[in-house]
Design a protein around this motif. Structure first.
Motif, PDB file in Angstrom:
ATOM      1  N   LEU A  15      25.077-105.390  24.167  1.00  7.05           N
ATOM      2  CA  LEU A  15      24.264-104.072  24.217  1.00  7.05           C
ATOM      3  C   LEU A  15      22.873-104.138  25.143  1.00  7.05           C
ATOM      4  N   SER A  16      22.473-105.368  24.862  1.00  2.00           N
ATOM      5  CA  SER A  16      21.118-105.859  25.354  1.00  2.00           C
ATOM      6  C   SER A  16      21.079-106.108  27.062  1.00  2.00           C
ATOM      7  N   ARG A  17      22.320-106.371  27.396  1.00  2.00           N
ATOM      8  CA  ARG A  17      22.485-106.474  29.007  1.00  2.00           C
ATOM      9  C   ARG A  17      22.852-105.318  29.753  1.00  2.00           C
ATOM     10  N   ALA A  18      23.039-104.278  28.831  1.00  4.30           N
ATOM     11  CA  ALA A  18      23.422-102.829  29.441  1.00  4.30           C
ATOM     12  C   ALA A  18      22.427-102.124  30.389  1.00  4.30           C
ATOM     13  N   GLN A  19      22.641-101.681  31.438  1.00  9.43           N
ATOM     14  CA  GLN A  19      21.572-100.886  32.294  1.00  9.43           C
ATOM     15  C   GLN A  19      20.976-100.055  31.662  1.00  9.43           C
ATOM     16  N   GLY A  20      19.600-100.059  31.906  1.00 14.94           N
ATOM     17  CA  GLY A  20      18.678 -98.945  31.137  1.00 14.94           C
ATOM     18  C   GLY A  20      18.378 -99.263  29.535  1.00 14.94           C
ATOM     19  N   TYR A  21      18.811-100.361  29.069  1.00 14.10           N
ATOM     20  CA  TYR A  21      18.655-100.808  27.740  1.00 14.10           C
ATOM     21  C   TYR A  21      17.127-101.281  27.659  1.00 14.10           C
ATOM     22  N   ARG A  22      16.354-100.602  26.568  1.00  5.58           N
ATOM     23  CA  ARG A  22      14.974-101.019  26.324  1.00  5.58           C
ATOM     24  C   ARG A  22      14.805-101.495  24.976  1.00  5.58           C
ATOM     25  N   GLY A  23      15.435-101.771  24.160  1.00  8.87           N
ATOM     26  CA  GLY A  23      15.289-102.049  22.910  1.00  8.87           C
ATOM     27  C   GLY A  23      16.263-101.426  21.950  1.00  8.87           C
ATOM     28  N   HIS A  24      16.127-102.115  20.679  1.00  7.13           N
ATOM     29  CA  HIS A  24      16.844-101.472  19.757  1.00  7.13           C
ATOM     30  C   HIS A  24      16.299-101.768  18.366  1.00  7.13           C
ATOM     31  N   LEU A  25      16.445-101.177  17.097  1.00  4.20           N
ATOM     32  CA  LEU A  25      16.097-101.537  15.740  1.00  4.20           C
ATOM     33  C   LEU A  25      17.518-101.135  15.085  1.00  4.20           C
ATOM     34  N   GLU A  46      21.680 -90.818  30.538  1.00  7.15           N
ATOM     35  CA  GLU A  46      22.730 -91.313  31.460  1.00  7.15           C
ATOM     36  C   GLU A  46      23.085 -92.741  31.020  1.00  7.15           C
ATOM     37  N   ASP A  47      22.051 -93.679  31.014  1.00 10.19           N
ATOM     38  CA  ASP A  47      22.521 -94.994  30.712  1.00 10.19           C
ATOM     39  C   ASP A  47      23.189 -95.392  29.501  1.00 10.19           C
ATOM     40  N   HIS A  48      23.054 -94.324  28.608  1.00 10.77           N
ATOM     41  CA  HIS A  48      23.874 -94.491  27.361  1.00 10.77           C
ATOM     42  C   HIS A  48      25.211 -93.962  27.497  1.00 10.77           C
ATOM     43  N   GLU A  53      28.638 -96.325  27.198  1.00  8.89           N
ATOM     44  CA  GLU A  53      29.672 -95.863  26.204  1.00  8.89           C
ATOM     45  C   GLU A  53      31.159 -95.831  27.130  1.00  8.89           C
ATOM     46  N   ALA A  54      30.936 -96.035  28.371  1.00  7.59           N
ATOM     47  CA  ALA A  54      32.018 -95.756  29.106  1.00  7.59           C
ATOM     48  C   ALA A  54      32.526 -97.414  29.653  1.00  7.59           C
ATOM     49  N   SER A  55      31.744 -98.370  29.168  1.00  8.97           N
ATOM     50  CA  SER A  55      31.869 -99.773  29.624  1.00  8.97           C
ATOM     51  C   SER A  55      32.880-100.578  28.814  1.00  8.97           C
ATOM     52  N   GLU A  56      33.253-101.468  29.441  1.00  8.44           N
ATOM     53  CA  GLU A  56      33.915-102.430  28.729  1.00  8.44           C
ATOM     54  C   GLU A  56      33.286-103.238  27.636  1.00  8.44           C
ATOM     55  N   ASP A  57      31.963-103.616  27.964  1.00 15.13           N
ATOM     56  CA  ASP A  57      31.140-103.915  26.905  1.00 15.13           C
ATOM     57  C   ASP A  57      30.861-103.122  25.740  1.00 15.13           C
ATOM     58  N   HIS A  58      30.863-101.991  26.045  1.00 13.53           N
ATOM     59  CA  HIS A  58      30.917-101.302  24.887  1.00 13.53           C
ATOM     60  C   HIS A  58      32.027-101.156  23.870  1.00 13.53           C
ATOM     61  N   ARG A  59      33.167-101.156  24.550  1.00 18.22           N
ATOM     62  CA  ARG A  59      34.583-101.199  23.714  1.00 18.22           C
ATOM     63  C   ARG A  59      34.388-102.537  22.974  1.00 18.22           C
TER      64      ARG A  59
END
Length: 114
Positions: A15-25, A46-48, A53-59
């Protein structure tokens, strides 16, 4: 619950290496400790979606957590300002409705299996 937290720790780099990621809780319910909410701050919607969501990392991210879900997580997008800070104890409980950072994504895992 601890095994879910450990599984989340193992997949969160995806998650944290995804384009547009700015942090999470990742927040666990007080009244319902089997309920977790993941709030992710993104640079843009659009980053999400479709981005992450369409990425292999999300899967792979979801595969690492799926066995802990009692049903499919609910995903919704919200806008709003950041949590404000105060001089009160930083460890106090927080009661929120739809408050998160702008372009946030909340994922509610209704029930995490032990």
């Amino acid at each position: 619950m601890e095994t879910f937290r450990q599984a989340f720790t193992e997949v969160v780099p995806l998650l944290s290496r995804a384009q547009g990621y700015r942090g999470h809780l990742l927040a666990q319910g007080i009244e319902s400790p089997e309920v977790f909410n993941l709030i992710v701050r993104w640079h843009s919607l659009e980053d999400h979606t479709p981005g992450f969501e369409a990425s292999e990392d999300h899967r792979i991210f979801m595969m690492g957590l799926r066995k802990y879900f009692s049903n499919e997580p609910t995903v919704y997008h919200i806008e709003g300002g950041a949590f404000s800070t105060s001089e009160h104890d930083a460890n106090s409980a927080v009661s929120t409705g739809n408050a998160t950072h702008q372009s946030g994504v909340a994922r509610n895992s209704p029930s995490v299996m032990p």
